[in-house]
Write a protein that holds these residues in place. Structure first.
Motif, mmCIF file in Angstrom:
data_model
loop_
_atom_site.group_PDB
_atom_site.id
_atom_site.type_symbol
_atom_site.label_atom_id
_atom_site.label_comp_id
_atom_site.label_asym_id
_atom_site.label_seq_id
_atom_site.Cartn_x
_atom_site.Cartn_y
_atom_site.Cartn_z
ATOM 1 N N SER A 91 27.701 -7.145 22.075
ATOM 2 C CA SER A 91 28.185 -5.783 22.552
ATOM 3 C C SER A 91 29.674 -6.140 22.757
ATOM 4 N N MET B 48 27.136 0.927 18.639
ATOM 5 C CA MET B 48 26.073 0.434 19.001
ATOM 6 C C MET B 48 24.890 1.305 19.576
ATOM 7 N N ILE B 49 24.109 1.955 18.597
ATOM 8 C CA ILE B 49 23.389 2.774 18.884
ATOM 9 C C ILE B 49 21.826 2.493 18.531
ATOM 10 N N GLY C 234 20.994 -5.883 22.791
ATOM 11 C CA GLY C 234 20.883 -5.311 21.484
ATOM 12 C C GLY C 234 19.518 -5.664 20.692
ATOM 13 N N ILE D 102 25.219 -4.618 26.708
ATOM 14 C CA ILE D 102 24.283 -3.853 26.180
ATOM 15 C C ILE D 102 23.257 -4.736 25.321
ATOM 16 N N VAL E 193 21.574 0.102 27.603
ATOM 17 C CA VAL E 193 22.891 -0.146 28.348
ATOM 18 C C VAL E 193 22.635 -0.576 29.513
ATOM 19 N N ARG F 190 18.072 0.380 14.882
ATOM 20 C CA ARG F 190 19.319 -0.196 15.513
ATOM 21 C C ARG F 190 20.685 0.203 14.639
ATOM 22 N N SER G 25 31.352 -1.588 21.589
ATOM 23 C CA SER G 25 30.852 -0.411 22.458
ATOM 24 C C SER G 25 31.845 0.685 22.528
ATOM 25 N N ILE H 92 19.084 -1.400 21.908
ATOM 26 C CA ILE H 92 20.193 -0.740 22.437
ATOM 27 C C ILE H 92 19.843 -0.262 23.703
ATOM 28 N N GLY I 183 23.207 4.391 23.621
ATOM 29 C CA GLY I 183 23.976 3.357 23.370
ATOM 30 C C GLY I 183 25.491 3.837 23.802
#
Length: 302
Positions: free
Chosen positions: A138, A243-244, A105, A103, A111, A276, A143, A109, A239
């Motif tokens: 990630s 991890m969004i 970052g 992912i 994917v 984030r 995740s 974020i 995300g």
């Protein structure tokens, strides 16, 4: 350490090279790919971030952190989740590795889709190119899986890890497929694998297992994602697990400041319009709902 990590992530037959940081892990992964293939070009992805040392920063899509000495490595940057673009670059020849974050970052974020990773795995194997999964940010349960690539079902040639590995203590690792023969002296590090770092990393794995933190990240990530998607004012929620990324149509600096000032909630940022979220894996449902309610209140404030 290698046995414990292999059991936790399902890569029991992989060798483990221990180092001190994520950048060092990626440096050694890229070097190993070049040794293995005898080639030198690298394919990375737009908005990627792989570290601040020589080859790692060259594979990072951010000219601001690249000095002249970092530009010796030839890297082609292609769009994430675009398999045709990767195939076109491989066709040009001399590609030793494709390096991709499970992912992205720092980018806000994004994917790497399961179908894309599956296609990337097939393409790399058929082209004798090394597939490197950068799981530095990630990985380690972030995740909702030990590594973010797990839902795709692939087994990359190399996986790099760091950050969550020592829970704040400096340590990094390179997981190397048994397809590779890392000869003595090929990789090296002064402080990698020191006793204190390994003790910290073993402690992290024990706590993660005892407190079921990977499962917690998966469950609470689902709660956060589902409820954040219902809030007005957020353009996109993306995300996995904890991890969004929250994308807005306007700069998020005022909103982030209000979260700190009024609710004592700290958030990350990407560019100007993306918040984030990377809360601790020990996040509770009460904490998650406190964040949701706080953000909801601020988004309703004129």
């Amino acid at each position: 350490m290698a046995q414990k990590l292999g059991a936790a992530c399902g890569l029991e037959d992989y060798a483990l090279f221990l180092c001190n940081s994520g950048a060092e892990a990626n440096e050694n992964a890229l070097k190993l790919a070049s040794f293995h293939t005898g080639k030198s070009r690298v394919i990375a992805f737009k908005k990627a971030f792989h570290g601040r040392t020589s080859a790692a920063v060259a594979a990072t899509d951010n000219p601001k952190i690249q000095a002249g000495v970092n530009k010796g490595l030839e890297v082609a940057f292609v769009p994430l989740n675009d398999l045709a673009a990767v195939e076109a670059e491989i066709a040009k020849g001399d590609v030793c590795a494709v390096i991709v974050e499970g992912i992205q970052g720092i980018a806000g974020i994004h994917v790497a889709e399961d179908a894309f990773l599956q296609g990337l795995d097939r393409l790399c194997r058929s082209s004798e190119v090394v597939l490197i999964l950068d799981e530095i940010q990630s990985g380690y349960g972030r995740s909702g899986h030990f590594f973010a690539f797990e839902p795709s079902g692939i087994q990359p040639h190399i996986v790099t890890t760091a950050k969550g590995m020592g829970n704040g203590f400096p340590i990094g690792g390179v997981l190397i497929s048994p397809e590779f023969k890392a000869e003595h002296g090929m990789l090296g590090t002064t402080f990698g694998g020191n006793y204190l770092a390994c003790a910290a990393a073993l402690g992290v794995l024990e706590v993660m297992e005892q407190q079921k933190l990977v499962e917690n990240a998966r469950a609470l990530g689902r709660v956060l994602m589902d409820e954040l998607k219902q809030l007005d004012g957020i353009r996109e929620v993306r995300g996995r697990g904890l991890m969004i990324g929250l994308a807005f149509d306007a700069p998020v600096a005022p909103l982030r400041k209000a979260l700190v000032d009024q609710y004592h909630i700290f958030t990350g940022v990407s560019s100007t319009n993306v918040i984030r979220l990377l809360p601790p894996l020990t996040l509770t449902e009460d904490m998650a709902r406190y964040f949701i309610n706080s953000l909801k209140a601020l988004l309703k404030t004129p």
